[in-house]
Design an enzyme around this catalytic site. Structure first.
Site, PDB file in Angstrom:
ATOM      1  N   HIS A 196     -33.874 -62.329  29.950  1.00 25.31           N
ATOM      2  CA  HIS A 196     -34.053 -63.544  29.585  1.00 25.31           C
ATOM      3  C   HIS A 196     -32.997 -64.534  29.788  1.00 25.31           C
ATOM      4  CE1 HIS A 196     -36.718 -66.206  26.952  1.00 25.31           C
ATOM      5  NE2 HIS A 196     -36.416 -66.984  27.982  1.00 25.31           N
TER       6      HIS A 196
ATOM      7  N   GLU B 207     -38.656 -59.228  22.698  1.00 28.57           N
ATOM      8  CA  GLU B 207     -37.016 -59.311  23.292  1.00 28.57           C
ATOM      9  C   GLU B 207     -36.068 -58.802  21.805  1.00 28.57           C
ATOM     10  OE1 GLU B 207     -36.331 -62.948  25.054  1.00 28.57           O
ATOM     11  OE2 GLU B 207     -38.058 -62.516  26.563  1.00 28.57           O
TER      12      GLU B 207
ATOM     13  N   ARG C 175     -43.136 -66.739  28.826  1.00 29.22           N
ATOM     14  CA  ARG C 175     -42.778 -66.017  27.690  1.00 29.22           C
ATOM     15  C   ARG C 175     -43.391 -64.522  27.732  1.00 29.22           C
ATOM     16  NH1 ARG C 175     -39.608 -69.149  27.413  1.00 29.22           N
ATOM     17  NH2 ARG C 175     -39.159 -70.989  25.830  1.00 29.22           N
TER      18      ARG C 175
END
Length: 313
Positions: free
Chosen positions: A279, A261, A232
């Site tokens: 991602h 993000e 993450r």
């Protein structure tokens, strides 16, 4: 089950959205211009929430839905779900473990190769016609490099197994030493980084692992070291990472995740020793379908009074 209200928090898989729409009364949260008013209006109808690693179920949402029975996450990580609040309220929680392990581990190896062998830069070099004027500079081999893994869970173990095929010595840091592995265990991340050429972040995001990659760890990895983050974004202190890369205190980085993000530090864009991905760790057609089926399967099991397929709470 068509009358059961399911709140989908954000756009995910088109297939998942279609399957939910077939079986339940689907509410698309992201399409609501006045979300608080919407929740107040539909609170009595919503019995399930479907979220992912970007949008889940926080305490405020859970409190706003008195009929909520289950949160089914289209992800492995549950950092966007308030698990304590769910336990207090008796709300069940499921995720999608195992099915995305191979894809994420494959991508980790791809990032390592892309950074060390400068694959993205080589591609640009050919496309802009530079090859006609000389060969590309030499790069760095992967085989035999010391790979350190933070988090030897399903994904971390899968990365280790793949790296072994490249004759890489494997070491790891985890909450505790794993009894069934011969990999070298280090009791601190700094110690692991000091003994690694490549450091892979593959642990869950918790308060304890937030910014687990800080300046001390980055400096321990050093100017020839490479950081790979498939966990993450908040695992990494991003300003410290950017500074280390710009200043040459870190050799390179392969990043599939970021702190905020989809915002990415612009200083990373011009660095040739950095590979940036949006991602996409589990982003294959095959895996996303299996994940979607698992989300739907958990909801159907719950509302049919059957055991959950992948219970967390």
């Amino acid at each position: 089950m068509e009358a059961i209200g399911v709140l989908m928090m954000c756009p995910m898989s088109t297939y998942l959205e279609q399957e939910l729409d077939k079986r339940f009364k689907l509410f698309r949260y992201w399409t609501q211009p006045a979300q608080r008013d919407f929740l107040a209006l539909q609170a009595e109808s919503i019995r399930a929430v479907v979220g992912n690693s970007n949008a889940g179920a926080d305490a405020e949402l859970i409190d706003a839905l008195p009929k909520l029975e289950i949160v089914s996450s289209f992800s492995v990580g549950l950092d966007k779900v308030d698990l304590i609040k769910c336990e207090e309220k008796g709300v069940r929680v499921t995720n999608t473990p195992d099915v995305l392990t191979d894809d994420v581990a494959d991508l980790a190896i791809g990032l390592i190769l892309a950074v060390l062998r400068r694959i993205c830069e080589c591609d640009k070099y050919v496309r802009r016609g530079a090859w006609k004027f000389g060969d590309f500079k030499l790069t760095t081999k992967f085989s035999g490099k010391r790979v350190g893994i933070i988090g030897l869970g399903r994904i971390g173990l899968a990365v280790a197994e793949r790296a072994e095929a490249f004759d890489c010595p494997i070491s790891y840091f985890s909450r505790s030493k794993k009894p069934n592995t011969n990999y070298t265990y280090y009791g601190s991340v700094v110690e692991l980084a000091s003994n690694s050429d490549i450091l892979v972040v593959a642990c869950p995001l918790t308060p304890e692992t937030t910014h687990i990659i800080n300046r001390e760890v980055i400096d321990a990895l050093g100017p020839k070291g490479v950081l790979i983050n498939i966990g993450r974004g908040p695992h990494v202190d991003e300003p410290e990472l950017v500074s280390a890369l710009v200043e040459g205190r870190l050799g390179g980085a392969g990043l599939d995740v970021f702190e905020r993000e989809p915002e990415v530090p612009e200083k990373l864009f011009g660095l040739e020793n950095v590979v940036l991905l949006p991602h996409v760790g589990s982003g294959t057609v095959e895996t996303r379908k299996v994940m979607a089926d698992l989300v739907v399967g958990n909801l159907e099991a719950h509302f049919s009074g059957k055991p959950l397929l992948t219970p967390v709470v």
